[in-house]
Scaffold this motif. Structure first.
Motif, PDB file in Angstrom:
ATOM      1  N   VAL A   4      11.840  -5.798  35.346  1.00 11.37           N
ATOM      2  CA  VAL A   4      12.083  -4.418  34.948  1.00 11.37           C
ATOM      3  C   VAL A   4      12.267  -3.626  36.234  1.00 11.37           C
ATOM      4  CG1 VAL A   4      11.088  -2.395  33.818  1.00 11.37           C
ATOM      5  CG2 VAL A   4      10.658  -4.675  32.886  1.00 11.37           C
ATOM      6  N   ALA A   5      13.404  -2.933  36.377  1.00  9.24           N
ATOM      7  CA  ALA A   5      13.666  -2.239  37.639  1.00  9.24           C
ATOM      8  C   ALA A   5      14.057  -0.787  37.410  1.00  9.24           C
ATOM      9  CB  ALA A   5      14.760  -2.965  38.422  1.00  9.24           C
ATOM     10  N   ASN A   6      13.299   0.119  37.989  1.00  6.03           N
ATOM     11  CA  ASN A   6      13.587   1.572  37.996  1.00  6.03           C
ATOM     12  C   ASN A   6      13.886   2.131  36.608  1.00  6.03           C
ATOM     13  OD1 ASN A   6      15.327   0.186  40.507  1.00  6.03           O
ATOM     14  ND2 ASN A   6      13.732   1.657  41.077  1.00  6.03           N
ATOM     15  N   VAL A   7      13.096   1.722  35.641  1.00  3.84           N
ATOM     16  CA  VAL A   7      13.392   2.146  34.270  1.00  3.84           C
ATOM     17  C   VAL A   7      12.821   3.531  33.977  1.00  3.84           C
ATOM     18  CG1 VAL A   7      12.722   1.711  31.860  1.00  3.84           C
ATOM     19  CG2 VAL A   7      13.760  -0.101  33.213  1.00  3.84           C
ATOM     20  N   GLU A   8      13.648   4.344  33.336  1.00  2.84           N
ATOM     21  CA  GLU A   8      13.197   5.637  32.836  1.00  2.84           C
ATOM     22  C   GLU A   8      13.485   5.666  31.340  1.00  2.84           C
ATOM     23  OE1 GLU A   8      14.749   8.895  35.100  1.00  2.84           O
ATOM     24  OE2 GLU A   8      13.714   8.190  36.914  1.00  2.84           O
ATOM     25  N   ALA A   9      12.480   6.067  30.566  1.00  5.58           N
ATOM     26  CA  ALA A   9      12.666   6.106  29.111  1.00  5.58           C
ATOM     27  C   ALA A   9      11.649   7.053  28.504  1.00  5.58           C
ATOM     28  CB  ALA A   9      12.506   4.713  28.516  1.00  5.58           C
ATOM     29  N   GLY A  10      11.897   7.454  27.274  1.00  8.15           N
ATOM     30  CA  GLY A  10      10.959   8.349  26.581  1.00  8.15           C
ATOM     31  C   GLY A  10      11.442   8.641  25.182  1.00  8.15           C
ATOM     32  N   TYR A  11      10.806   9.613  24.559  1.00  3.37           N
ATOM     33  CA  TYR A  11      11.162   9.988  23.187  1.00  3.37           C
ATOM     34  C   TYR A  11      11.760  11.384  23.214  1.00  3.37           C
ATOM     35  CZ  TYR A  11       7.821   6.221  22.510  1.00  3.37           C
ATOM     36  OH  TYR A  11       7.161   5.022  22.583  1.00  3.37           O
ATOM     37  N   GLY A  12      13.005  11.534  22.853  1.00  6.69           N
ATOM     38  CA  GLY A  12      13.655  12.834  22.882  1.00  6.69           C
ATOM     39  C   GLY A  12      13.652  13.379  24.295  1.00  6.69           C
ATOM     40  N   LYS A  13      13.125  14.588  24.460  1.00  9.17           N
ATOM     41  CA  LYS A  13      13.129  15.199  25.792  1.00  9.17           C
ATOM     42  C   LYS A  13      11.909  14.798  26.609  1.00  9.17           C
ATOM     43  CE  LYS A  13      15.990  19.156  24.749  1.00  9.17           C
ATOM     44  NZ  LYS A  13      15.956  20.351  23.948  1.00  9.17           N
ATOM     45  N   ILE A  14      10.955  14.138  25.948  1.00 10.76           N
ATOM     46  CA  ILE A  14       9.721  13.795  26.665  1.00 10.76           C
ATOM     47  C   ILE A  14       9.910  12.458  27.368  1.00 10.76           C
ATOM     48  CG2 ILE A  14       7.242  13.413  26.433  1.00 10.76           C
ATOM     49  CD1 ILE A  14       7.709  14.886  23.611  1.00 10.76           C
ATOM     50  N   GLN A  15       9.865  12.490  28.675  1.00 13.59           N
ATOM     51  CA  GLN A  15      10.029  11.247  29.420  1.00 13.59           C
ATOM     52  C   GLN A  15       8.673  10.602  29.631  1.00 13.59           C
ATOM     53  OE1 GLN A  15      12.893  11.361  32.549  1.00 13.59           O
ATOM     54  NE2 GLN A  15      11.808   9.797  33.711  1.00 13.59           N
ATOM     55  N   ILE A  16       8.575   9.309  29.308  1.00 22.14           N
ATOM     56  CA  ILE A  16       7.291   8.622  29.438  1.00 22.14           C
ATOM     57  C   ILE A  16       7.285   7.696  30.656  1.00 22.14           C
ATOM     58  CG2 ILE A  16       5.597   7.162  28.247  1.00 22.14           C
ATOM     59  CD1 ILE A  16       6.016   9.467  26.483  1.00 22.14           C
ATOM     60  N   LEU A  17       8.358   6.921  30.803  1.00 21.80           N
ATOM     61  CA  LEU A  17       8.420   5.978  31.927  1.00 21.80           C
ATOM     62  C   LEU A  17       9.223   6.602  33.068  1.00 21.80           C
ATOM     63  CD1 LEU A  17       9.243   2.694  29.963  1.00 21.80           C
ATOM     64  CD2 LEU A  17       6.999   3.670  30.516  1.00 21.80           C
ATOM     65  N   ASN A  18       8.622   6.643  34.256  1.00 17.71           N
ATOM     66  CA  ASN A  18       9.273   7.256  35.416  1.00 17.71           C
ATOM     67  C   ASN A  18       9.554   6.207  36.474  1.00 17.71           C
ATOM     68  OD1 ASN A  18       9.050  10.006  34.535  1.00 17.71           O
ATOM     69  ND2 ASN A  18       6.852   9.766  34.860  1.00 17.71           N
ATOM     70  N   ASN A  19      10.790   5.802  36.563  1.00 12.29           N
ATOM     71  CA  ASN A  19      11.178   4.914  37.642  1.00 12.29           C
ATOM     72  C   ASN A  19      10.218   3.727  37.754  1.00 12.29           C
ATOM     73  OD1 ASN A  19      12.870   4.199  39.646  1.00 12.29           O
ATOM     74  ND2 ASN A  19      11.813   5.370  41.234  1.00 12.29           N
ATOM     75  N   LEU A  20      10.009   3.055  36.652  1.00 14.06           N
ATOM     76  CA  LEU A  20       9.006   1.989  36.604  1.00 14.06           C
ATOM     77  C   LEU A  20       9.645   0.630  36.905  1.00 14.06           C
ATOM     78  CD1 LEU A  20       6.248   1.676  33.963  1.00 14.06           C
ATOM     79  CD2 LEU A  20       7.618  -0.315  34.505  1.00 14.06           C
ATOM     80  N   SER A  21       8.988  -0.121  37.773  1.00 11.42           N
ATOM     81  CA  SER A  21       9.470  -1.467  38.080  1.00 11.42           C
ATOM     82  C   SER A  21       8.316  -2.450  38.025  1.00 11.42           C
ATOM     83  CB  SER A  21      10.066  -1.522  39.494  1.00 11.42           C
ATOM     84  OG  SER A  21      11.102  -0.592  39.624  1.00 11.42           O
ATOM     85  N   LEU A  22       8.534  -3.560  37.389  1.00 10.31           N
ATOM     86  CA  LEU A  22       7.552  -4.647  37.443  1.00 10.31           C
ATOM     87  C   LEU A  22       8.223  -5.932  36.996  1.00 10.31           C
ATOM     88  CD1 LEU A  22       6.774  -5.190  34.241  1.00 10.31           C
ATOM     89  CD2 LEU A  22       5.169  -3.352  34.604  1.00 10.31           C
ATOM     90  N   SER A  23       7.493  -7.044  37.118  1.00  8.63           N
ATOM     91  CA  SER A  23       8.089  -8.296  36.668  1.00  8.63           C
ATOM     92  C   SER A  23       7.016  -9.184  36.049  1.00  8.63           C
ATOM     93  CB  SER A  23       8.760  -9.014  37.838  1.00  8.63           C
ATOM     94  OG  SER A  23       7.791  -9.351  38.793  1.00  8.63           O
ATOM     95  N   ALA A  24       7.452 -10.036  35.150  1.00 15.82           N
ATOM     96  CA  ALA A  24       6.542 -11.013  34.548  1.00 15.82           C
ATOM     97  C   ALA A  24       7.016 -12.385  34.989  1.00 15.82           C
ATOM     98  CB  ALA A  24       6.569 -10.892  33.035  1.00 15.82           C
ATOM     99  N   LYS A  25       6.121 -13.116  35.664  1.00 18.81           N
ATOM    100  CA  LYS A  25       6.529 -14.423  36.215  1.00 18.81           C
ATOM    101  C   LYS A  25       6.394 -15.514  35.166  1.00 18.81           C
ATOM    102  CE  LYS A  25       6.325 -13.456  40.970  1.00 18.81           C
ATOM    103  NZ  LYS A  25       5.762 -12.093  40.892  1.00 18.81           N
ATOM    104  N   GLU A  26       7.234 -16.515  35.342  1.00 19.38           N
ATOM    105  CA  GLU A  26       7.278 -17.613  34.386  1.00 19.38           C
ATOM    106  C   GLU A  26       5.918 -18.308  34.271  1.00 19.38           C
ATOM    107  OE1 GLU A  26      10.807 -19.681  34.847  1.00 19.38           O
ATOM    108  OE2 GLU A  26      10.557 -20.834  33.002  1.00 19.38           O
ATOM    109  N   ASN A  27       5.558 -18.662  33.037  1.00 18.04           N
ATOM    110  CA  ASN A  27       4.314 -19.386  32.735  1.00 18.04           C
ATOM    111  C   ASN A  27       3.055 -18.644  33.147  1.00 18.04           C
ATOM    112  OD1 ASN A  27       6.113 -21.293  32.019  1.00 18.04           O
ATOM    113  ND2 ASN A  27       5.583 -22.751  33.634  1.00 18.04           N
ATOM    114  N   LYS A  28       3.144 -17.334  33.303  1.00 16.15           N
ATOM    115  CA  LYS A  28       1.949 -16.564  33.681  1.00 16.15           C
ATOM    116  C   LYS A  28       1.650 -15.542  32.591  1.00 16.15           C
ATOM    117  CE  LYS A  28       1.599 -18.099  38.000  1.00 16.15           C
ATOM    118  NZ  LYS A  28       0.919 -19.386  38.062  1.00 16.15           N
ATOM    119  N   GLN A 212       4.215   5.068  35.754  1.00 13.66           N
ATOM    120  CA  GLN A 212       4.597   4.325  36.951  1.00 13.66           C
ATOM    121  C   GLN A 212       3.561   3.254  37.239  1.00 13.66           C
ATOM    122  OE1 GLN A 212       4.873   7.628  39.675  1.00 13.66           O
ATOM    123  NE2 GLN A 212       7.013   7.130  40.067  1.00 13.66           N
ATOM    124  N   VAL A 213       3.952   2.270  38.035  1.00 16.07           N
ATOM    125  CA  VAL A 213       2.980   1.278  38.471  1.00 16.07           C
ATOM    126  C   VAL A 213       2.206   1.885  39.635  1.00 16.07           C
ATOM    127  CG1 VAL A 213       2.688  -0.982  39.527  1.00 16.07           C
ATOM    128  CG2 VAL A 213       4.396  -0.658  37.732  1.00 16.07           C
TER     129      VAL A 213
END
Lengths: 236, 296
Positions: A4-28, A212-213
């Protein structure tokens, strides 16, 4: 596995995720923790296409999946265990399991074989196969949801609050099953409020604050200074 | 025994008409269950089914039974197209007040289809040919073969629908969508596409009912209004969304109507079902199968 890289998302005008980046590694088993309203569940919904990101990219096994409709993700090998009860209450247990095989419904031999496989893993489901799923206890419903998610043999499962509303004994059982899945080679990205319990089962932990992370580390490291982390949430 | 035969004839008549209403009510239930909307244009699919069948048998000279199948196919595809064109904004979060949107759209569609039929087919009543000629003599009563055949086709279509709903992948998925749309998406089910199919199935059941009742009543642009209102009565008295309710409710309405005609007066035929509705809702406000789900 999942980036997940630099994601911004939310509901309508309310932004919940601000430039969020993270990753899930295989088998973890990757755990997301954070105070209420940090955007943990919204992140899972965004990955699964229930919320469309306004910015950023989400890649699964190298392929861009942001903006795909939710029903296409099942075919790619991504499962999603919701926080709320999500069995189809008026379908039988067997019909619930069958729907887990929707992506390969034409291969009836494989459908039957996967259902048998799940009955072996969760014998209680076999006993009650022709009962309505709505009549089962909370713990049994959770097991059915897990079994149904496993039907197509997913590579990645998003898990939202697996122990919500369950007794401590059953919650432990759920964690044990999830841990087993990781050992079988399934990647898990899990959101949980029940930090003390779930951290022991995870490999890597992200702390989310205000969309954000705010920090990340190996599970055993964060376990040591868990008290500090949680106290820091209480400041705002 | 002979004094009883007019009553018996009315009862059988009631069951025949009831089974055809059953088709229409089941169609309304399928649409309501999957799409969560009340289709106010249901009566117009009934009317279009009757016209389709009328033209196949009158203009093209084919057997009336062939007309029924053409009516089913035509209303199915028209239903799918209309759902895709008019109702998809409901699921794309483009519409704020979904119930009002669906109400206005389907009500508007109803007016549009009636006026289109007036313009295309004219206002005059047409009488469709019976499905088959002759009578069946059962000793006590004599039935028209056309009506019996219509009821048999209606029952066969009802059974096919119940089979589709209860035993096939499509039906299981439709029931799943009616219970939990988000979770069915997680299973990989394309609820948007199946929603169109559900609307098509519901519409074609109304179309089939129209094609079957066309020869019994007459074919004209507003012929769908009363049957549509009756199917609303049926699904409300049988509990909204209950399949069992739709089927038993329609038989009940068919029987009550014919008993009313026999004991009271044929002039008030359409009043009796409303009386029953009022009585049932007075004593069982949730309907006969209150609380029952879509698949029961």
């Amino acid at each position: 596995m999942l980036e997940v890289a630099n994601v911004e998302a939310g509901y309508g005008k309310i932004q919940i995720l601000n430039n969020l980046s993270l990753s899930a590694k295989e088998n973890k088993l990757t755990l997301l923790i954070g105070p209420n309203g940090a955007g943990k569940s919204t992140l899972l919904k965004t990955i699964f296409g229930f919320v469309t990101p306004s910015k950023g990219s989400i890649r699964f096994q190298g392929e861009e999946i942001s903006g795909l409709p939710s029903h296409k993700l099942a075919n790619l090998g991504i499962g999603f265990l919701l926080q709320r009860v999500s069995v189809f209450p008026d379908l039988t247990i067997e019909e619930n399991l069958k729907l887990g095989a929707w992506s390969f419904k034409k291969d009836s031999a494989r459908v039957a074989q996967r259902i048998e496989c799940m009955y072996e893993k969760f014998p209680i489901l076999k006993q009650k196969r022709s009962e309505s799923a709505g009549l089962m206890s909370g713990g049994q419903k959770r097991m059915l949801e897990i079994a149904r998610t496993l039907m197509p043999g997913p590579r990645l499962i998003l898990v939202d609050e697996p122990s919500a509303g369950l007794s401590p004994k059953i919650a432990k059982e759920v964690y044990r099953v999830l841990h087993e899945l990781r050992d079988e080679g399934i990647t898990l990205l899990m959101v949980d409020q029940n930090i003390r319990e779930s951290i022991g089962y995870s490999d890597h932990v992200y702390v989310l604050e205000r969309g954000q992370v705010s920090s990340e580390s190996a599970a055993d490291e964060i376990e040591k200074n868990l008290k500090q982390v949680v106290e820091s949430w209480l400041k705002f | 025994m002979n004094e009883l035969s007019p009553l018996l004839a009315q009862l059988v008549n009631g069951l025949i008409i009831g089974s055809i209403y059953g088709l229409m009510a089941l169609g309304l239930t399928v649409i309501f269950g999957v799409l969560k909307i009340v289709n106010f244009s249901h009566g117009e699919f009934y009317m279009l089914g009757a016209y389709a069948s009328y033209f196949v048998s009158q203009t093209m000279g084919l057997h009336p039974v062939a007309g029924i199948f053409v009516a089913i196919l035509a209303t199915f595809f028209l239903g799918v197209l209309i759902e895709k064109a008019l109702l998809t904004p409901l699921y794309e979060n483009k519409v704020e007040r979904k119930d009002e949107y669906a109400l206005l759209i389907t009500f508007g569609l109803s007016l549009f289809l009636i006026n289109m039929a007036l313009a295309v087919f004219g206002p005059f009543q047409k009488s469709a040919p019976a499905l088959t000629g002759g009578t069946i003599d059962l000793g006590v009563i004599t039935l028209s073969s056309g009506k019996v055949l219509a009821a048999l086709i209606a029952i066969a279509l009802l059974l096919i629908m119940l089979f589709i709903i209860n035993k096939t992948w499509l039906g299981t998925a439709l029931r799943a969508i009616s219970q939990d749309r988000d979770t069915s998406a997680i299973m990989g089910i394309n609820a948007k596409r199946l929603g169109s199919i559900a609307f098509g199935l519901g519409a074609c059941m109304a179309g089939a009912a129209g094609a079957l009742l066309g020869p019994v009543f007459l074919v004209y642009p507003i012929m769908g209004t009363v049957p549509a209102i009756k199917s609303f009565v049926i699904i409300v008295l049988g509990s909204m969304g209950s399949i069992k309710g739709a089927i038993y409710g329609s038989l009940l309405v068919g029987l009550v109507e014919s008993l009313g005609v026999f004991f009271l007066s044929p002039a008030y035929r359409d009043v009796y079902s409303f009386l029953i509705l009022i009585l049932i809702l007075l004593f069982k406000p949730k309907g006969l199968f209150g609380g029952a789900q879509w698949n029961n």
